[in-house]
Design a protein around this motif. Structure first.
Motif, PDB file in Angstrom:
ATOM      1  N   VAL A 286       0.877  -1.214   0.167  1.00 51.93           N
ATOM      2  CA  VAL A 286      -0.026  -0.067   0.011  1.00 51.93           C
ATOM      3  C   VAL A 286       0.927   1.236   0.216  1.00 51.93           C
ATOM      4  N   LEU A 287       0.579   2.285  -0.624  1.00 54.12           N
ATOM      5  CA  LEU A 287       1.220   3.591  -0.809  1.00 54.12           C
ATOM      6  C   LEU A 287       0.359   4.482  -0.114  1.00 54.12           C
ATOM      7  N   VAL A 288       0.963   5.166   1.003  1.00 49.25           N
ATOM      8  CA  VAL A 288       0.092   6.355   1.452  1.00 49.25           C
ATOM      9  C   VAL A 288       0.767   7.670   0.992  1.00 49.25           C
ATOM     10  N   ASP A 289      -0.172   8.475   0.547  1.00 51.46           N
ATOM     11  CA  ASP A 289       0.047   9.779  -0.054  1.00 51.46           C
ATOM     12  C   ASP A 289      -0.901  10.865   0.187  1.00 51.46           C
ATOM     13  N   GLY A 290      -0.609  11.790   1.001  1.00 57.61           N
ATOM     14  CA  GLY A 290      -1.621  12.907   0.934  1.00 57.61           C
ATOM     15  C   GLY A 290      -2.761  12.726   1.809  1.00 57.61           C
ATOM     16  N   GLY A 291      -2.733  11.812   2.933  1.00 61.46           N
ATOM     17  CA  GLY A 291      -3.685  11.479   3.757  1.00 61.46           C
ATOM     18  C   GLY A 291      -4.588  10.341   3.339  1.00 61.46           C
ATOM     19  N   HIS A 292      -4.034   9.757   2.409  1.00 63.17           N
ATOM     20  CA  HIS A 292      -5.051   8.758   1.588  1.00 63.17           C
ATOM     21  C   HIS A 292      -4.253   7.561   1.502  1.00 63.17           C
ATOM     22  N   PHE A 293      -4.712   6.186   1.464  1.00 66.00           N
ATOM     23  CA  PHE A 293      -3.846   5.181   1.163  1.00 66.00           C
ATOM     24  C   PHE A 293      -4.421   4.196  -0.340  1.00 66.00           C
ATOM     25  N   HIS A 294      -3.568   3.894  -1.009  1.00 64.36           N
ATOM     26  CA  HIS A 294      -3.872   3.163  -2.186  1.00 64.36           C
ATOM     27  C   HIS A 294      -3.200   1.825  -2.364  1.00 64.36           C
ATOM     28  N   LEU A 295      -3.744   0.881  -2.750  1.00 59.41           N
ATOM     29  CA  LEU A 295      -3.315  -0.382  -2.819  1.00 59.41           C
ATOM     30  C   LEU A 295      -2.534  -0.599  -4.080  1.00 59.41           C
ATOM     31  N   ILE A 296      -1.190  -0.950  -4.142  1.00 63.49           N
ATOM     32  CA  ILE A 296      -0.376  -0.782  -5.394  1.00 63.49           C
ATOM     33  C   ILE A 296       0.165  -2.275  -5.547  1.00 63.49           C
ATOM     34  N   THR A 297      -0.016  -3.072  -4.726  1.00 59.98           N
ATOM     35  CA  THR A 297       0.106  -4.504  -5.273  1.00 59.98           C
ATOM     36  C   THR A 297      -0.816  -5.342  -4.437  1.00 59.98           C
ATOM     37  N   PRO A 298      -1.625  -6.182  -5.260  1.00 55.85           N
ATOM     38  CA  PRO A 298      -2.655  -7.261  -4.047  1.00 55.85           C
ATOM     39  C   PRO A 298      -1.892  -8.071  -3.771  1.00 55.85           C
ATOM     40  N   ARG A 299      -2.505  -8.698  -2.573  1.00 59.17           N
ATOM     41  CA  ARG A 299      -1.842  -9.952  -2.084  1.00 59.17           C
ATOM     42  C   ARG A 299      -1.994 -10.855  -3.046  1.00 59.17           C
ATOM     43  N   GLN A 300      -0.820 -11.807  -3.366  1.00 62.17           N
ATOM     44  CA  GLN A 300      -0.696 -13.010  -4.160  1.00 62.17           C
ATOM     45  C   GLN A 300      -1.808 -14.153  -3.403  1.00 62.17           C
ATOM     46  N   SER A 301      -2.460 -14.697  -4.138  1.00 55.67           N
ATOM     47  CA  SER A 301      -3.375 -15.772  -3.650  1.00 55.67           C
ATOM     48  C   SER A 301      -2.547 -17.138  -3.526  1.00 55.67           C
ATOM     49  N   ILE A 302      -3.113 -17.988  -2.993  1.00 57.78           N
ATOM     50  CA  ILE A 302      -2.306 -19.445  -2.731  1.00 57.78           C
ATOM     51  C   ILE A 302      -2.438 -20.285  -4.033  1.00 57.78           C
ATOM     52  N   ALA A 303      -3.500 -20.236  -4.688  1.00 55.78           N
ATOM     53  CA  ALA A 303      -3.537 -20.705  -6.100  1.00 55.78           C
ATOM     54  C   ALA A 303      -2.515 -20.005  -7.112  1.00 55.78           C
ATOM     55  N   GLN A 304      -2.135 -18.779  -6.810  1.00 53.13           N
ATOM     56  CA  GLN A 304      -1.176 -18.131  -7.753  1.00 53.13           C
ATOM     57  C   GLN A 304       0.328 -18.735  -7.584  1.00 53.13           C
ATOM     58  N   LEU A 305       0.503 -19.553  -6.608  1.00 53.99           N
ATOM     59  CA  LEU A 305       1.768 -19.978  -6.156  1.00 53.99           C
ATOM     60  C   LEU A 305       2.220 -21.004  -7.374  1.00 53.99           C
ATOM     61  N   TRP A 306       1.322 -21.831  -7.971  1.00 54.80           N
ATOM     62  CA  TRP A 306       1.275 -22.943  -8.925  1.00 54.80           C
ATOM     63  C   TRP A 306       0.806 -22.682 -10.118  1.00 54.80           C
ATOM     64  N   GLU A 307       0.262 -21.511 -10.321  1.00 59.14           N
ATOM     65  CA  GLU A 307      -0.582 -21.717 -11.717  1.00 59.14           C
ATOM     66  C   GLU A 307       0.317 -21.517 -12.836  1.00 59.14           C
ATOM     67  N   ASP A 308       1.558 -21.094 -12.603  1.00 63.18           N
ATOM     68  CA  ASP A 308       2.446 -21.139 -13.778  1.00 63.18           C
ATOM     69  C   ASP A 308       3.098 -22.585 -14.012  1.00 63.18           C
ATOM     70  N   GLU A 309       3.081 -23.764 -13.136  1.00 65.42           N
ATOM     71  CA  GLU A 309       3.604 -24.864 -12.884  1.00 65.42           C
ATOM     72  C   GLU A 309       2.890 -25.862 -13.886  1.00 65.42           C
ATOM     73  N   ALA A 310       3.933 -26.889 -14.275  1.00 62.56           N
ATOM     74  CA  ALA A 310       3.035 -27.908 -15.276  1.00 62.56           C
ATOM     75  C   ALA A 310       3.778 -29.073 -14.625  1.00 62.56           C
ATOM     76  N   VAL A 311       2.782 -30.278 -14.489  1.00 65.65           N
ATOM     77  CA  VAL A 311       3.257 -31.589 -14.233  1.00 65.65           C
ATOM     78  C   VAL A 311       3.265 -32.380 -15.579  1.00 65.65           C
ATOM     79  N   PRO A 312       4.558 -33.171 -15.883  1.00 64.43           N
ATOM     80  CA  PRO A 312       4.648 -33.894 -17.195  1.00 64.43           C
ATOM     81  C   PRO A 312       3.849 -35.001 -16.756  1.00 64.43           C
ATOM     82  N   ALA A 313       3.230 -35.669 -18.082  1.00 65.38           N
ATOM     83  CA  ALA A 313       2.293 -36.721 -17.971  1.00 65.38           C
ATOM     84  C   ALA A 313       3.177 -37.996 -17.654  1.00 65.38           C
TER      85      ALA A 313
END
Length: 436
Positions: free
Chosen positions: A409-436
């Motif tokens: 989160v970035l705080v600026d001028g008395g307000h805060f803004h989400l600048i990176t969302p929390r990674q989900s658990i599913a995103q930990l393996w979404e780019d992985e592949a298991v050979p047949a």
């Protein structure tokens, strides 16, 4: 983890940080924003950065240099915190950038920093990285070895361009900092031995595709006294004069970075004294001066918020277990680094304290943020801020133990803004592949 050397208690930690304030109702606030509101909105662990703090620290540094009538171009060291939102702040401030990888270089381009205002440092630049940077018109490449110089010449020659290079001199100066973050000793992997600089500079002047324009040096990180800089800069000045005596043109002196901050209630590098050192040692050389600070600009401008999972009593040992861990903030495990830790609740500052180890849930003994730290009772769900984590925090984080990366989160001028969302658990393996 040198807790014994840090005498600062909770009130002292708070008092030493002007951007922090404790409100009876809202609890701990950063740049006027209640940190509990950020944690309520985005959960924990969560990184919080303060744009106002970054701007104030940049202004303090440049003002100190200008007071000595020095024209120093600041190149922010991207490795300290490479978030696009942070880089965008520095772009608007007029700073250039110092990068050590192609990824960092492309981040600066994404943030809109001109390639001509970027310095490429680092001991191991791959040919594909150099070609990409040269093709984009990078402003300066800091050469770390004779072998790298030949490689740059060959690549630039094939591309039909000229690379502006400076030779990074290893001045063999002890910066008096942790052995894992010193870079200017003869035994370190960085730079070129001073006695080899004159011949290599002359070689560079004769090579196709390169134009040697100056000397660079960097002696380490978290330096708290101007004395090591005085020694290193004196050696750099002597080298500039020697090269000119040999008939070689020198127009740039890259002063490196490493300015330290106070992690307890102690002061960081005294800026006025540092600027006076620069003026005294190199101010009369008639060169373009570059400075590459990172930690000094962003370290105190960031923190990691975390929630208490539980308190654990093991014999006479008290543990406070957080939901943040070493995969989020690696510095204590890697460098035995000390970070101040403050409760977010106002009432907790008034409660009696007792020693506790503040630890994370990762299955490593090194997953410890503080040892024997005086802390009030911390119930499950209570929150803390791990201070001065804006540098070498999120950039060094990982998903070890299959733990998703934290939000930011970035705080600026008395307000805060989400600048990176929390990674989900599913995103930990979404780019992985298991050979047949």
């Amino acid at each position: 983890m040198a807790d014994a050397t840090q005498a600062a208690g909770l009130p002292e930690l708070l008092a030493a940080r002007p951007a922090l304030s404790m409100h009876a109702r809202d609890g701990l606030c950063f740049e006027g924003v209640p940190l509990n509101a950020i944690a309520d909105a985005h959960g924990t662990p969560v990184w919080v950065y303060g744009a106002g703090s970054i701007r104030a620290r940049y202004a303090a540094l440049t003002t100190a240099l200008e007071a000595q009538k020095l024209n120093v171009h600041v190149h922010y060291a991207v490795k300290a915190n490479d978030h696009l939102a942070v880089l965008n702040i520095f772009r608007h401030l007029g700073a250039g950038a110092d990068v050590v990888s192609l990824g960092e270089f492309l981040r600066t381009q994404r943030a809109g920093i001109a390639a001509a205002d970027v310095v490429y440092s680092g001991v191991g630049k791959a040919p594909v990285e150099l070609a990409e940077a040269l093709g984009a018109g990078i402003g300066q490449i800091n050469v770390e070895s004779a072998e790298e110089l030949e490689m740059i010449s060959a690549i630039a020659g094939r591309m039909g361009c000229t690379a502006k290079v400076v030779l990074r001199m290893n001045p063999d100066v002890d910066a008096g900092t942790h052995e894992k973050i010193t870079t200017g000793l003869a035994g370190n992997k960085f730079g070129i031995a001073a006695q080899d600089i004159p011949a290599l500079y002359a070689r560079a002047a004769s090579l196709p595709g390169v134009e040697p324009v100056g000397i660079a040096l960097h002696i380490g990180s978290q330096i708290l006294s101007p004395a090591p800089y005085a020694e290193a800069y004196a050696k750099a000045a002597a080298m500039v004069r020697a090269l000119r005596t040999a008939g070689l043109a020198v127009s740039v002196l890259d002063l490196g970075g490493g300015l330290g901050i106070g992690y307890g209630d102690e002061p960081g590098m005294p800026l006025a004294a540092f600027a006076a050192t620069v003026r005294r040692e190199v101010g009369a050389l008639g060169v373009r001066l570059l400075l590459e600070p990172g930690r000094y600009l962003v370290g105190p401008a960031g923190m990691l918020l975390s929630s208490v999972i539980l308190e654990k009593q093991a014999g006479d040992k008290r543990f406070i277990v957080l939901d943040a861990a070493m995969n989020d903030l690696m510095r204590p495990a890697l460098y035995e680094a000390w970070h101040g830790i403050l409760p977010l609740g106002a009432a907790q500052l008034q409660n009696p304290v007792s020693p506790a180890d503040i630890v994370g849930p990762v299955c490593e003994t090194a997953d410890c943020f503080a040892k024997d730290r005086p802390m009030p009772p911390m119930a499950p769900g209570a929150r803390v801020a791990i201070l001065d984590a804006g540098a070498y925090g999120a950039v060094m984080s990982s998903s070890y133990n299959a733990r998703p990366r934290a939000a930011a989160v970035l705080v600026d001028g008395g307000h805060f803004h989400l600048i990176t969302p929390r990674q989900s658990i599913a995103q930990l393996w979404e780019d992985e592949a298991v050979p047949a």
